[in-house]
Design an enzyme around this catalytic site. Structure first.
Site, mmCIF file in Angstrom:
data_model
loop_
_atom_site.group_PDB
_atom_site.id
_atom_site.type_symbol
_atom_site.label_atom_id
_atom_site.label_comp_id
_atom_site.label_asym_id
_atom_site.label_seq_id
_atom_site.Cartn_x
_atom_site.Cartn_y
_atom_site.Cartn_z
ATOM 1 C CG ASN A 37 -50.338 -28.488 -37.345
ATOM 2 O OD1 ASN A 37 -50.123 -28.401 -38.556
ATOM 3 N ND2 ASN A 37 -51.316 -29.252 -36.867
ATOM 4 C CB SER A 92 -48.522 -30.645 -41.193
ATOM 5 O OG SER A 92 -49.571 -30.599 -40.250
ATOM 6 C CG ASP A 136 -58.277 -28.172 -28.870
ATOM 7 O OD1 ASP A 136 -58.304 -27.502 -29.918
ATOM 8 O OD2 ASP A 136 -58.835 -29.279 -28.747
#
Length: 477
Positions: free
Chosen positions: A195, A197, A264
């Protein structure tokens, strides 16, 4: 444009990684403990859900693909619960049991839609012999179209480099959901899915999209990756590949209630789509659509083929209408998180008439959302006789779902909806007729949870039985 879903049923995917069990204890709290200044929760509902790499495998299986899961567990009730839950959703488990360690378990205690505490039961699996994991991967490589490595830094992927090499040697793409800042561990992977971050923790803060692309392409070159997919929350996703223009996909989320487990879902859909024979660009398209669906649900969730098809065709699921019991529980949890009052009623609703419509409209006025639980055809026959129902369950549910007053419609097989009501626990349980509140199925459970039970009047002169009699008389006449 006509969009065709991948042939998920022909896709085989192996997931290797950190498996865990998520446990949830729910109940009301109305007092403070005399032993310490903490709330006392009277637990009335317990849920267990596969988490971590197990949730990735569930996402793959929910699409209809063949999912195999490999990970490290203890020899305990949590491992048995995981195996049973996953078998129920067609995930083939091949766990390596480690007698010296517990299965990683996270227990959350919740009351009034608030998480009060989380208790973690775990010991890192670092130092555990990885050879049994390698053997399981080797055995599966000839029958899978993709290998997913799901890293939660719990030790199952301590030998991740060897796993990557095994798959690449066999020509099987390796998709990795990374953890931490040491991306050297993932050198040679087909695709990483950090992601934003996680990506910025490695390459530094990116102020523009151009910086994301520039630093992402350098990361691909540095670690010999085939591609990089950066998931960017409300800004969508960015797919980067050497020699190709960046592919930026805007988010498809209509409403965001919970991002738990969204990563996920993304890697699960990516892997299943690639294993079905589609291109990486197509896989990202479907993964982006799936992410838009799953963030509209509460808690770790999966996406069904129908939901995915609706999303990619521009008809994203609104979260209302005819639902399964499990879908309803998620919808109710999301409604409560928004502070909405949930009302529930039940009945056969065979031939819908004005009395039904008035009754349901009045019930809806008592709260923010209305659930209508409907007797199945077999249940109706037992209660009303062999000539009923006149209209089959599917038609009854569709008609009810079209009413403005009704938010959710669900069916039940039993003679009464007591079990269903106990699982939903509405804020207000409503029944029409001349019942006493204590006679209503589910009333005890609702009261025990702090809810209300109310009896509403039916409209005079409106009756399904009378309508049927009139039709029969008209036929004779």
């Amino acid at each position: 444009m006509k969009v065709t879903l991948p042939e998920f049923e022909r896709a085989g995917v192996m997931v290797v990684g950190d498996v865990m069990l998520d446990r949830y204890w729910y109940g009301p709290t109305s007092r403070i403990s005399p032993e310490a200044p903490v709330p006392v929760v009277k637990v009335n509902t317990i849920e267990e859900r596969p988490g971590g790499a197990a949730n990735v495998a569930m996402n793959i299986a929910s699409l209809g693909a063949n999912a195999r899961l490999v990970g490290l567990t203890g020899i305990d009730d949590a491992a048995r619960a995981l195996s049973k839950s996953l078998a129920d959703v067609n995930v083939k488990c091949d766990f390596v049991s480690v007698p010296t360690h517990p299965t990683i378990t996270k227990l959350r205690v919740l009351s009034r839609n608030q998480q009060l505490i989380r208790l973690d039961f775990e010991e890192g699996f670092e130092g555990v012999d990885p050879q049994p994991l390698h053997e399981r991967i080797n055995q599966a490589l000839s029958s899978i179209g993709a290998l997913v490595l799901s890293d939660y830094a719990k030790g199952a992927l301590a030998s991740v480099q060897q796993m990557i090499q095994l798959a690449r040697k066999a020509g099987v793409p390796v998709l990795i959901d990374p953890k931490g800042t040491d991306f050297e561990r993932y050198r040679g992977a087909t695709l990483l899915t950090p992601n934003l971050s996680e990506f910025e923790a490695v390459v530094g803060k990116c102020k523009t999209e151009e910086e994301i692309v520039e630093r992402g392409m350098k990361l691909i070159a540095d670690y010999e990756l085939s591609a990089l997919l950066v998931t960017r929350s409300e800004q969508g996703m960015s797919l980067l590949q050497p020699g190709k223009a960046p592919l930026h996909m805007p988010t498809q989320a209509q409403e965001v209630y919970d991002v738990t487990g969204a990563g996920d879902t993304v890697i699960g859909v990516l892997a299943a789509t690639l294993a079905a024979g589609n291109s990486l660009e197509e896989a990202c398209f479907f993964a982006n659509a799936a992410a838009g669906v799953v963030v509209g649900k509460l808690g770790t969730s999966t996406v069904s083929p129908i939901e995915l098809e609706n999303a990619v065709r521009g008809r994203a699921d609104t979260g209302f209408g005819v639902m399964t019991e499990e879908e309803l529980k998620l919808a109710v949890a999301a409604a409560r998180k928004r502070g909405e009052k949930v009302v529930m009623t039940n009945g056969v609703f065979d031939i819908l008439h004005a009395g039904h419509v008035f009754y349901l409209a009045n019930a809806r006025k008592l709260g923010d959302r209305l659930i209508v639980a409907v007797n199945s055809d077999a249940s109706t026959k037992r209660l009303k006789g062999d000539s009923r129902p006149v209209n089959p369950l599917e038609q009854r549910m569709i008609v009810l779902g079209a009413l403005e007053a009704v938010d959710w419609v669900v069916s039940f097989e039993e003679d009464t909806p007591q079990r269903l009501i106990a699982g939903i626990l509405p804020d207000l349980l409503v029944k029409g007729g001349d019942y006493k509140p204590e006679e209503i199925a589910g009333s005890k459970e609702v009261w025990a949870n702090g809810g209300e039970v109310l009896v509403l009047n039916f409209e005079d002169g409106c009756s399904t039985t009378n309508i049927i009699k009139k039709i029969q008389q008209d036929k004779k006449g």
